[in-house]
Design an enzyme around this catalytic site. Structure first.
Site, PDB file in Angstrom:
ATOM      1  N   GLU A  89     -17.119  17.878   1.822  1.00  0.00           N
ATOM      2  CA  GLU A  89     -16.082  18.464   0.952  1.00  0.00           C
ATOM      3  C   GLU A  89     -16.443  18.268  -0.523  1.00  0.00           C
ATOM      4  O   GLU A  89     -16.183  19.146  -1.354  1.00  0.00           O
ATOM      5  CB  GLU A  89     -14.711  17.847   1.269  1.00  0.00           C
ATOM      6  CG  GLU A  89     -14.218  18.262   2.650  1.00  0.00           C
ATOM      7  CD  GLU A  89     -12.727  18.020   2.870  1.00  0.00           C
ATOM      8  OE1 GLU A  89     -12.256  16.916   2.587  1.00  0.00           O
ATOM      9  OE2 GLU A  89     -12.048  18.955   3.331  1.00  0.00           O
ATOM     10  N   ASP A 122      -5.653   3.416   7.935  1.00  0.00           N
ATOM     11  CA  ASP A 122      -7.062   3.093   8.184  1.00  0.00           C
ATOM     12  C   ASP A 122      -7.287   1.632   8.548  1.00  0.00           C
ATOM     13  O   ASP A 122      -8.375   1.264   8.985  1.00  0.00           O
ATOM     14  CB  ASP A 122      -7.895   3.415   6.932  1.00  0.00           C
ATOM     15  CG  ASP A 122      -7.740   4.860   6.506  1.00  0.00           C
ATOM     16  OD1 ASP A 122      -7.215   5.661   7.305  1.00  0.00           O
ATOM     17  OD2 ASP A 122      -8.147   5.189   5.386  1.00  0.00           O
ATOM     18  N   GLY A 171       0.809  -1.211   0.000  1.00  0.00           N
ATOM     19  CA  GLY A 171       0.000   0.000   0.000  1.00  0.00           C
ATOM     20  C   GLY A 171       0.838   1.255   0.000  1.00  0.00           C
ATOM     21  O   GLY A 171       1.659   1.466   0.903  1.00  0.00           O
ATOM     22  N   ALA A 203      -6.042  10.983   7.281  1.00  0.00           N
ATOM     23  CA  ALA A 203      -4.728  11.076   6.643  1.00  0.00           C
ATOM     24  C   ALA A 203      -3.657  11.457   7.665  1.00  0.00           C
ATOM     25  O   ALA A 203      -2.533  10.945   7.617  1.00  0.00           O
ATOM     26  CB  ALA A 203      -4.779  12.113   5.519  1.00  0.00           C
TER      27      ALA A 203
HETATM   28  P1  NAD Z   1     -18.018   9.236   8.043  1.00  0.00           P
HETATM   29  O1  NAD Z   1     -18.293   7.911   8.629  1.00  0.00           O
HETATM   30  O2  NAD Z   1     -17.208  10.188   8.830  1.00  0.00           O
HETATM   31  O3  NAD Z   1     -19.396   9.966   7.647  1.00  0.00           O
HETATM   32  C1  NAD Z   1     -20.435   9.259   7.007  1.00  0.00           C
HETATM   33  C2  NAD Z   1     -21.757   9.951   7.227  1.00  0.00           C
HETATM   34  O4  NAD Z   1     -22.740   9.216   6.519  1.00  0.00           O
HETATM   35  C3  NAD Z   1     -22.180   9.984   8.682  1.00  0.00           C
HETATM   36  O5  NAD Z   1     -22.549  11.294   9.038  1.00  0.00           O
HETATM   37  C4  NAD Z   1     -23.363   9.029   8.732  1.00  0.00           C
HETATM   38  O6  NAD Z   1     -24.375   9.412   9.669  1.00  0.00           O
HETATM   39  C5  NAD Z   1     -23.910   9.119   7.307  1.00  0.00           C
HETATM   40  N1  NAD Z   1     -24.686   7.923   6.933  1.00  0.00           N
HETATM   41  C6  NAD Z   1     -24.375   6.633   7.186  1.00  0.00           C
HETATM   42  N2  NAD Z   1     -25.369   5.829   6.749  1.00  0.00           N
HETATM   43  C7  NAD Z   1     -26.306   6.623   6.184  1.00  0.00           C
HETATM   44  C8  NAD Z   1     -27.543   6.364   5.535  1.00  0.00           C
HETATM   45  N3  NAD Z   1     -28.030   5.122   5.387  1.00  0.00           N
HETATM   46  N4  NAD Z   1     -28.244   7.420   5.045  1.00  0.00           N
HETATM   47  C9  NAD Z   1     -27.763   8.673   5.159  1.00  0.00           C
HETATM   48  N5  NAD Z   1     -26.617   8.975   5.785  1.00  0.00           N
HETATM   49  C10 NAD Z   1     -25.874   7.955   6.292  1.00  0.00           C
HETATM   50  O7  NAD Z   1     -17.332   8.925   6.604  1.00  0.00           O
HETATM   51  P2  NAD Z   1     -16.391   9.864   5.705  1.00  0.00           P
HETATM   52  O8  NAD Z   1     -16.910  11.243   5.626  1.00  0.00           O
HETATM   53  O9  NAD Z   1     -16.175   9.112   4.436  1.00  0.00           O
HETATM   54  O10 NAD Z   1     -15.033   9.920   6.496  1.00  0.00           O
HETATM   55  C11 NAD Z   1     -14.274   8.724   6.755  1.00  0.00           C
HETATM   56  C12 NAD Z   1     -13.057   9.059   7.600  1.00  0.00           C
HETATM   57  O11 NAD Z   1     -12.166   9.843   6.816  1.00  0.00           O
HETATM   58  C13 NAD Z   1     -13.406   9.865   8.816  1.00  0.00           C
HETATM   59  O12 NAD Z   1     -12.581   9.455   9.891  1.00  0.00           O
HETATM   60  C14 NAD Z   1     -13.083  11.265   8.423  1.00  0.00           C
HETATM   61  O13 NAD Z   1     -12.715  12.052   9.527  1.00  0.00           O
HETATM   62  C15 NAD Z   1     -11.918  11.062   7.452  1.00  0.00           C
HETATM   63  N6  NAD Z   1     -11.874  12.157   6.475  1.00  0.00           N
HETATM   64  C16 NAD Z   1     -11.209  13.299   6.830  1.00  0.00           C
HETATM   65  C17 NAD Z   1     -11.190  14.379   5.950  1.00  0.00           C
HETATM   66  C18 NAD Z   1     -10.492  15.636   6.393  1.00  0.00           C
HETATM   67  O14 NAD Z   1      -9.789  15.621   7.403  1.00  0.00           O
HETATM   68  N7  NAD Z   1     -10.693  16.752   5.706  1.00  0.00           N
HETATM   69  C19 NAD Z   1     -11.826  14.308   4.716  1.00  0.00           C
HETATM   70  C20 NAD Z   1     -12.498  13.133   4.371  1.00  0.00           C
HETATM   71  C21 NAD Z   1     -12.514  12.058   5.275  1.00  0.00           C
END
Ligand code: NAD
Length: 416
Positions: A185, A313, A31, A329
């Protein structure tokens, strides 16, 4: 007599060192994400040979995939050829796909070949979490890789062209499922990009419907409540619909069905509702949590096999608060560095260091210039948050490839 003793001691120390080196002779990293690349750069600097196995010959900036999906820059702006970074003769790159880890035989099985290891650094990242929702995997796009980001961008543009052919407004509806950082985002990018697409194709902006659908009562649980409101207001003013308390329960081709049975017809459906660890560690018999992350000790070694280090992850690392480190990240980057240092320490007989996560904060961009979040606990919003996000990008590129890479990439990313 004294001289003989000294020679004997020196020989023992020398033999011990040779044995340690033999024990960590074959180092394999799987990876080339943030954790894998950081571990590799540390090993390269420490003059340790290793083999990096990755599906592509490039490393990409996962935290900026929303920019690529939202048409901000060409895909090449978000990727770096791995050989530009890992450029020493002892740093070997194998472009292949890992299909299995055989922990008893200490072998990484790939599609084209098998690779034995003394030390394995596992950093294969995440896959989407679909929570068993009917039709979701089959009928939604995900923002998972550089290719998938390009696919989302091309798909949206194609929907605009199809609208010109048949005047069906459903082509102009974009649904993003989940309002975590990824979903928000991506919405931020789309609200800035869509007006440009409308001009290009001569389509009235008011016909385009960009919807985010979130099951929980609020968006962005990672940021303080007042900043969530800022994010809601910023994105709504730019023309997005943010629907909370609305759970996606089923997905069909071009249709999202929510909790009360409402059907949302959309030409583009993107799932950003959660992630889980790459399944290979669970399949290989490592101890994993409900999100598939494999449990590690303080030095980021698997609790089942000290020869396997796990970063990013895929790692289930519990901090002092007893909570698992989030799959971000910044965590992956920090873990990768520590793993690299610890493998170097193992090889030279030094003591390894326990991993100490350092939370630098969270930043969510809300389009091309603004954002919300916190930097080391200090809340930031607007242009300051946007600039802080740019700064984290430059810092990472600098660590990865020095000033040359930072200036080359930020030049591409700024002059867009
Ligand atoms: P997440 O799990 O943080 O968010 C997913 C969202 O989808 C949640 O709010 C959840 O309630 C919602 N959800 C789940 N099932 C659902 C459903 N059936 N219907 C509607 N909504 C539903 O996932 P992510 O945003 O992909 O992030 C993943 C990880 O990556 C996290 O730890 C995040 O902090 C990290 N990340 C960080 C950044 C950054 O630092 N800028 C950017 C992207 C991701």
């Amino acid at each position: 007599m004294f001289r003989v003793d000294l020679e004997h001691r020196n020989k023992k120390a020398h033999d011990g060192q040779r044995k340690r080196e033999r024990d960590v002779d074959k180092i394999v990293i799987v990876g080339a994400g943030y954790a894998g690349m950081m571990a590799a750069t540390r090993l390269q600097r420490g003059s340790r040979d290793f083999t990096m196995i990755n599906r592509h010959e490039y490393h990409y900036l996962t935290t900026l995939l929303h920019e690529a999906a939202g048409g901000r820059g060409a895909p090449s702006h978000y990727s770096v050829p791995i050989r530009h970074i890992l450029d020493k003769p002892g740093s070997k790159l194998v472009v292949d796909e890992v299909v299995k880890i055989d922990k008893e035989k200490r072998v990484v099985v790939c599609k084209s070949a098998e690779h034995e290891y003394d030390i394995l650094i596992f950093a294969l990242g995440w896959i989407p979490e679909y929570f068993g929702i009917d039709g979701l995997k089959e009928h939604s796009l995900v923002l998972r890789s550089l290719n998938s980001a390009s696919h989302i961008r091309d798909h949206i543009e194609d929907q605009f062209r199809q609208y010109l052919d048949d005047n069906n407004e459903e082509h102009l509806r974009i649904v993003i499922g989940g309002a975590g950082l990824t979903g928000i985002e991506l919405i931020g990018e789309l609200v800035d990009w869509v007006p440009q697409l409308c001009v290009r194709y001569g389509i009235d902006r008011s016909l385009v419907d960009i919807q985010n659908i979130e099951a929980m009562p609020t968006i962005l649980p990672q940021v303080p409540e007042n900043l969530r409101e800022v994010a809601m207001q910023t994105l709504t003013e730019k023309g997005a619909q943010l629907r909370t308390n609305t759970k996606i329960v089923r997905v069909e081709k071009d249709v999202v069905v929510v909790g009360d049975g409402e059907e949302v017809h959309a030409g583009t459906i993107v799932w950003t509702g959660g992630v889980r660890a790459n399944p290979l560690l669970g399949e290989a018999g490592f101890t994993v949590d409900r999100r598939g992350r494999a449990k590690v000790n303080a030095y980021l070694q698997s609790v089942d096999d000290e020869r396997v280090f796990i970063g990013g992850d895929s790692a289930w690392f519990e901090g002092e608060d007893g909570k698992p480190a989030p799959p971000t990240a910044q965590m992956a980057t920090q873990m990768g560095k520590q793993i690299g240092e610890n493998v170097l320490a193992l090889g030279s007989g030094r003591a390894m260091k326990a991993f100490e996560p350092d939370n630098q904060g969270t930043l969510a961009s809300l389009g091309r210039e603004v954002g919300v979040g916190n930097v080391k606990g200090i809340p930031v919003k607007g242009v300051v948050a946007g600039l802080a996000k740019e700064a984290t990008k430059v810092k990472y590129l600098w660590e990865l490839g020095g000033i040359r890479l930072a200036s080359e990439k930020t030049g591409q990313l700024v002059h867009r």
